[in-house]
Design a protein around this motif. Structure first.
Motif, PDB file in Angstrom:
ATOM      1  N   THR A   1     -34.225   2.748 -11.096  1.00  0.00           N
ATOM      2  CA  THR A   1     -34.168   3.395  -9.794  1.00  0.00           C
ATOM      3  C   THR A   1     -34.760   4.797  -9.838  1.00  0.00           C
ATOM      4  OG1 THR A   1     -32.130   2.183  -9.320  1.00  0.00           O
ATOM      5  CG2 THR A   1     -32.604   4.074  -7.930  1.00  0.00           C
ATOM      6  N   SER A   2     -35.638   5.101  -8.907  1.00  0.00           N
ATOM      7  CA  SER A   2     -36.113   6.479  -8.759  1.00  0.00           C
ATOM      8  C   SER A   2     -35.008   7.276  -8.083  1.00  0.00           C
ATOM      9  CB  SER A   2     -37.379   6.535  -7.901  1.00  0.00           C
ATOM     10  OG  SER A   2     -38.460   5.962  -8.566  1.00  0.00           O
ATOM     11  N   ARG A   3     -34.643   8.387  -8.686  1.00  0.00           N
ATOM     12  CA  ARG A   3     -33.586   9.206  -8.098  1.00  0.00           C
ATOM     13  C   ARG A   3     -33.635  10.613  -8.674  1.00  0.00           C
ATOM     14  NH1 ARG A   3     -28.898   9.415 -11.519  1.00  0.00           N
ATOM     15  NH2 ARG A   3     -28.963   7.913 -13.218  1.00  0.00           N
ATOM     16  N   SER A   4     -33.114  11.560  -7.918  1.00  0.00           N
ATOM     17  CA  SER A   4     -32.956  12.929  -8.390  1.00  0.00           C
ATOM     18  C   SER A   4     -31.471  13.162  -8.576  1.00  0.00           C
ATOM     19  CB  SER A   4     -33.504  13.934  -7.388  1.00  0.00           C
ATOM     20  OG  SER A   4     -34.895  13.822  -7.296  1.00  0.00           O
TER      21      SER A   4
ATOM     22  N   SER B   1     -42.233   6.206 -15.968  1.00  0.00           N
ATOM     23  CA  SER B   1     -42.767   7.468 -16.489  1.00  0.00           C
ATOM     24  C   SER B   1     -41.689   8.438 -16.967  1.00  0.00           C
ATOM     25  CB  SER B   1     -43.643   8.156 -15.442  1.00  0.00           C
ATOM     26  OG  SER B   1     -42.879   8.496 -14.307  1.00  0.00           O
ATOM     27  N   SER B   2     -40.564   8.490 -16.305  1.00  0.00           N
ATOM     28  CA  SER B   2     -39.505   9.432 -16.677  1.00  0.00           C
ATOM     29  C   SER B   2     -38.161   8.733 -16.528  1.00  0.00           C
ATOM     30  CB  SER B   2     -39.576  10.668 -15.777  1.00  0.00           C
ATOM     31  OG  SER B   2     -38.559  11.572 -16.103  1.00  0.00           O
ATOM     32  N   THR B   3     -37.716   8.066 -17.602  1.00  0.00           N
ATOM     33  CA  THR B   3     -36.496   7.256 -17.524  1.00  0.00           C
ATOM     34  C   THR B   3     -35.334   7.825 -18.335  1.00  0.00           C
ATOM     35  OG1 THR B   3     -37.235   5.868 -19.360  1.00  0.00           O
ATOM     36  CG2 THR B   3     -37.811   5.127 -17.135  1.00  0.00           C
TER      37      THR B   3
ATOM     38  N   SER C   1     -35.262  14.453 -12.198  1.00  0.00           N
ATOM     39  CA  SER C   1     -35.744  13.328 -11.400  1.00  0.00           C
ATOM     40  C   SER C   1     -36.152  12.184 -12.319  1.00  0.00           C
ATOM     41  CB  SER C   1     -36.929  13.750 -10.534  1.00  0.00           C
ATOM     42  OG  SER C   1     -36.512  14.675  -9.564  1.00  0.00           O
ATOM     43  N   PHE C   2     -35.569  11.017 -12.071  1.00  0.00           N
ATOM     44  CA  PHE C   2     -35.913   9.809 -12.816  1.00  0.00           C
ATOM     45  C   PHE C   2     -36.989   9.054 -12.052  1.00  0.00           C
ATOM     46  CE2 PHE C   2     -31.532  10.642 -14.080  1.00  0.00           C
ATOM     47  CZ  PHE C   2     -31.622  10.546 -15.458  1.00  0.00           C
ATOM     48  N   SER C   3     -37.929   8.480 -12.788  1.00  0.00           N
ATOM     49  CA  SER C   3     -38.991   7.684 -12.191  1.00  0.00           C
ATOM     50  C   SER C   3     -39.309   6.530 -13.131  1.00  0.00           C
ATOM     51  CB  SER C   3     -40.233   8.554 -11.969  1.00  0.00           C
ATOM     52  OG  SER C   3     -41.269   7.791 -11.414  1.00  0.00           O
ATOM     53  N   PRO C   4     -38.914   5.289 -12.783  1.00  0.00           N
ATOM     54  CA  PRO C   4     -39.180   4.146 -13.663  1.00  0.00           C
ATOM     55  C   PRO C   4     -40.648   4.075 -14.067  1.00  0.00           C
ATOM     56  CG  PRO C   4     -37.753   3.497 -11.872  1.00  0.00           C
ATOM     57  CD  PRO C   4     -38.224   4.893 -11.557  1.00  0.00           C
TER      58      PRO C   4
END
Length: 156
Positions: free
Chosen positions: A84-87, A115-117, A110-113
């Motif tokens: 899930t993308s979430r801040s 790239s930034s998990t 901020s999570f971004s499936p």
């Protein structure tokens, strides 16, 4: 001559890192919610890999109350979100033996499936006579329907 024989388990090399507190034995946890399949012990136990997940969405807290006041010198948190993308925003606070409460850290990520998990935070602190340690997480600053996930929480 006085001698003390140290057991091999008492010795640590510089690469071994800090002496993490055995939170399962030396603290009591108070939780706002918990998924039974991902209990808080999964994040507190060294070597555990499953992590903790809240039992309901939204703002959550984990308070660890120590059996006796203690110093804290290092804090390590690892959050993981692969789907899930979430801040998210988290706050760390401590309560000292004299009853005073102090917020020590506030952090956003901020999570971004894809790239930034994973968020890993490690803090060096100088806190004495800590009676309780609290982690408050808002997992979706703009989406109140997401869940807190915490892979690791270590305190030294």
């Amino acid at each position: 001559m006085r001698k003390v024989l140290q057991h091999a388990s008492m010795l640590s090399s510089p690469s071994a890192g800090p002496d993490w507190i055995d939170l399962l034995s030396l603290a009591t946890a108070e939780l706002s919610s918990e998924d039974p399949a991902f209990p808080v012990e999964n994040a507190l136990e060294p070597g555990a890999t499953r992590g903790f997940r809240a039992g309901m969405p939204g703002l959550q807290s984990i308070r660890l109350t120590f059996d006796h006041p203690r110093p804290i010198r290092k804090i390590r948190l690892e959050f993981e979100e692969e789907t899930t993308s979430r801040s998210q925003e988290f706050t760390l606070a401590v309560t000292h033996a004299d009853g005073s409460r102090r917020e020590i850290i506030r952090q956003q990520w901020s999570f971004s499936p894809g790239s930034s998990t994973t968020e890993v935070e490690e803090y060096t602190v100088q806190l004495d006579n800590v009676l309780s340690f609290e982690l408050i997480v808002d997992p979706g600053r703009h989406d109140k329907n997401v869940f807190v996930t915490l892979k690791t929480l270590r305190i030294a």
